[in-house]
Every structure is written in structure tokens, then in C-alpha cells.
Design a protein around this motif. Structure first.
Motif, PDB file in Angstrom:
ATOM      1  N   MET A 179       1.304   6.755  -6.800  1.00  0.00           N
ATOM      2  CA  MET A 179       0.065   7.074  -7.498  1.00  0.00           C
ATOM      3  C   MET A 179      -0.716   8.223  -6.848  1.00  0.00           C
ATOM      4  SD  MET A 179      -0.056   5.120 -10.125  1.00  0.00           S
ATOM      5  CE  MET A 179       1.706   5.149 -10.306  1.00  0.00           C
ATOM      6  N   LYS A 180      -0.204   8.705  -5.737  1.00  0.00           N
ATOM      7  CA  LYS A 180      -0.858   9.817  -5.017  1.00  0.00           C
ATOM      8  C   LYS A 180      -2.327   9.508  -4.740  1.00  0.00           C
ATOM      9  CE  LYS A 180       2.727  12.647  -5.774  1.00  0.00           C
ATOM     10  NZ  LYS A 180       3.899  11.813  -5.681  1.00  0.00           N
ATOM     11  N   THR A 181      -2.569   8.367  -4.103  1.00  0.00           N
ATOM     12  CA  THR A 181      -3.930   7.954  -3.785  1.00  0.00           C
ATOM     13  C   THR A 181      -4.029   7.552  -2.315  1.00  0.00           C
ATOM     14  OG1 THR A 181      -5.722   6.448  -4.365  1.00  0.00           O
ATOM     15  CG2 THR A 181      -3.497   5.561  -4.506  1.00  0.00           C
ATOM     16  N   ASP A 182      -5.208   7.648  -1.780  1.00  0.00           N
ATOM     17  CA  ASP A 182      -5.462   7.205  -0.409  1.00  0.00           C
ATOM     18  C   ASP A 182      -6.212   5.881  -0.371  1.00  0.00           C
ATOM     19  OD1 ASP A 182      -4.191   9.342   0.845  1.00  0.00           O
ATOM     20  OD2 ASP A 182      -5.979  10.599   0.715  1.00  0.00           O
ATOM     21  N   ASN A 183      -6.492   5.316  -1.547  1.00  0.00           N
ATOM     22  CA  ASN A 183      -7.188   4.026  -1.596  1.00  0.00           C
ATOM     23  C   ASN A 183      -6.327   2.946  -0.968  1.00  0.00           C
ATOM     24  OD1 ASN A 183      -9.447   5.001  -2.902  1.00  0.00           O
ATOM     25  ND2 ASN A 183      -8.559   4.684  -4.920  1.00  0.00           N
ATOM     26  N   GLY A 184      -6.970   2.044  -0.251  1.00  0.00           N
ATOM     27  CA  GLY A 184      -6.252   0.935   0.368  1.00  0.00           C
ATOM     28  C   GLY A 184      -5.854  -0.116  -0.655  1.00  0.00           C
ATOM     29  N   ILE A 185      -4.897  -0.939  -0.301  1.00  0.00           N
ATOM     30  CA  ILE A 185      -4.390  -1.960  -1.214  1.00  0.00           C
ATOM     31  C   ILE A 185      -5.478  -2.972  -1.583  1.00  0.00           C
ATOM     32  CG2 ILE A 185      -3.485  -3.499   0.584  1.00  0.00           C
ATOM     33  CD1 ILE A 185      -1.772  -2.768  -2.776  1.00  0.00           C
TER      34      ILE A 185
ATOM     35  N   ALA B 154       0.809  -1.218   0.000  1.00  0.00           N
ATOM     36  CA  ALA B 154       0.000   0.000   0.000  1.00  0.00           C
ATOM     37  C   ALA B 154       0.845   1.273   0.000  1.00  0.00           C
ATOM     38  CB  ALA B 154      -0.938  -0.002   1.204  1.00  0.00           C
ATOM     39  N   GLU B 155       1.934   1.285   0.742  1.00  0.00           N
ATOM     40  CA  GLU B 155       2.735   2.510   0.851  1.00  0.00           C
ATOM     41  C   GLU B 155       3.329   2.928  -0.485  1.00  0.00           C
ATOM     42  OE1 GLU B 155       2.865   4.627   3.430  1.00  0.00           O
ATOM     43  OE2 GLU B 155       1.371   3.258   4.255  1.00  0.00           O
ATOM     44  N   VAL B 156       3.803   1.959  -1.248  1.00  0.00           N
ATOM     45  CA  VAL B 156       4.370   2.266  -2.559  1.00  0.00           C
ATOM     46  C   VAL B 156       3.301   2.854  -3.469  1.00  0.00           C
ATOM     47  CG1 VAL B 156       5.501   1.296  -4.592  1.00  0.00           C
ATOM     48  CG2 VAL B 156       6.070   0.432  -2.323  1.00  0.00           C
ATOM     49  N   VAL B 157       2.149   2.219  -3.483  1.00  0.00           N
ATOM     50  CA  VAL B 157       1.052   2.689  -4.335  1.00  0.00           C
ATOM     51  C   VAL B 157       0.609   4.085  -3.914  1.00  0.00           C
ATOM     52  CG1 VAL B 157      -1.302   2.225  -5.108  1.00  0.00           C
ATOM     53  CG2 VAL B 157       0.278   0.332  -4.767  1.00  0.00           C
TER      54      VAL B 157
END
Length: 110
Positions: free
Chosen positions: A29-35, A22-25
Motif C-alpha cells: 500500500m506504500k504507507t508508513d502507517n503502523g498496523i 505491517a510489512e506487507v501493508v
């Protein structure tokens, strides 16, 4: 820092980036969506100071899969997606045919 990462990406010039966890994404990707919401989804990473983009896929972190073996199937599906994506793009770069081949190749691998 992300600037260092972007410089490394520019030097390596990968065809695909596998974002593990999740941290990399969230950072790339500048998103707060969970993995769990974005796992297995493809993104385009725009290169700073460039007009090109790199295909990226989000996957569970390997440590998570080791602790939660019931999620191995999802990780394997994601890896097969990377393989089919890479094969199609290698033969038909920047083509609508490549997108169709991704689906066909992923069905063959299954």
C-alpha cells in the motif's frame, strides 16, 4: 521483489487479499502507517499495467496474535469482514447493493 508478487497476483487473480502484518501493508500500500492504525481497513490494490483493482484488508500477523491473545477479537472481526465482503461481492459484483450487504452480513455473523 514486488514485481514477482504482482505477477503472482495477476496469475491467481484473487477476489480479496488479506495482508498479514505491517510489512506487507507498508510494501503493497506504500504507507508508513503502523498496523495498529490501519488494521481492519479495506484498501484497493491497483494492478500494474491494468485498470482493475483488488480489495485488500490489513490484519495482525498470526504470530502477533499468538503472542498477544488479547487481540484475537480484532482478528476475528477482520475475518468476519472478509467473509461478508466476499459473499456480497460474489452476488452483486460492482454494485452499491454489495456495500450495503457487507454491513448486513457482518451483523448476522456477529
Amino acid at each position: 521483489s514486488l514485481q514477482i508478487l504482482y505477477k503472482q497476483i495477476k496469475i491467481v487473480n484473487p477476489k480479496v487479499i488479506i495482508m498479514l502484518g505491517a510489512e506487507v501493508v507498508k510494501n503493497l500500500m506504500k504507507t508508513d502507517n503502523g498496523i495498529f492504525n490501519i488494521r481492519g481497513k479495506w484498501f484497493q490494490l491497483l494492478q500494474p499495467q491494468s485498470k482493475s483493482s483488488i480489495s485488500c484488508i490489513s490484519m495482525f500477523h498470526p504470530r502477533y496474535v499468538l503472542v498477544n491473545p488479547q487481540n484475537k477479537k480484532e482478528s476475528w472481526t477482520d475475518l468476519k469482514s472478509v467473509i461478508s465482503h466476499s459473499i456480497a461481492k460474489a452476488f452483486f459484483p460492482r454494485s452499491a447493493i454489495a456495500e450495503t450487504l457487507v454491513l448486513s452480513i457482518s451483523q448476522l455473523i456477529t
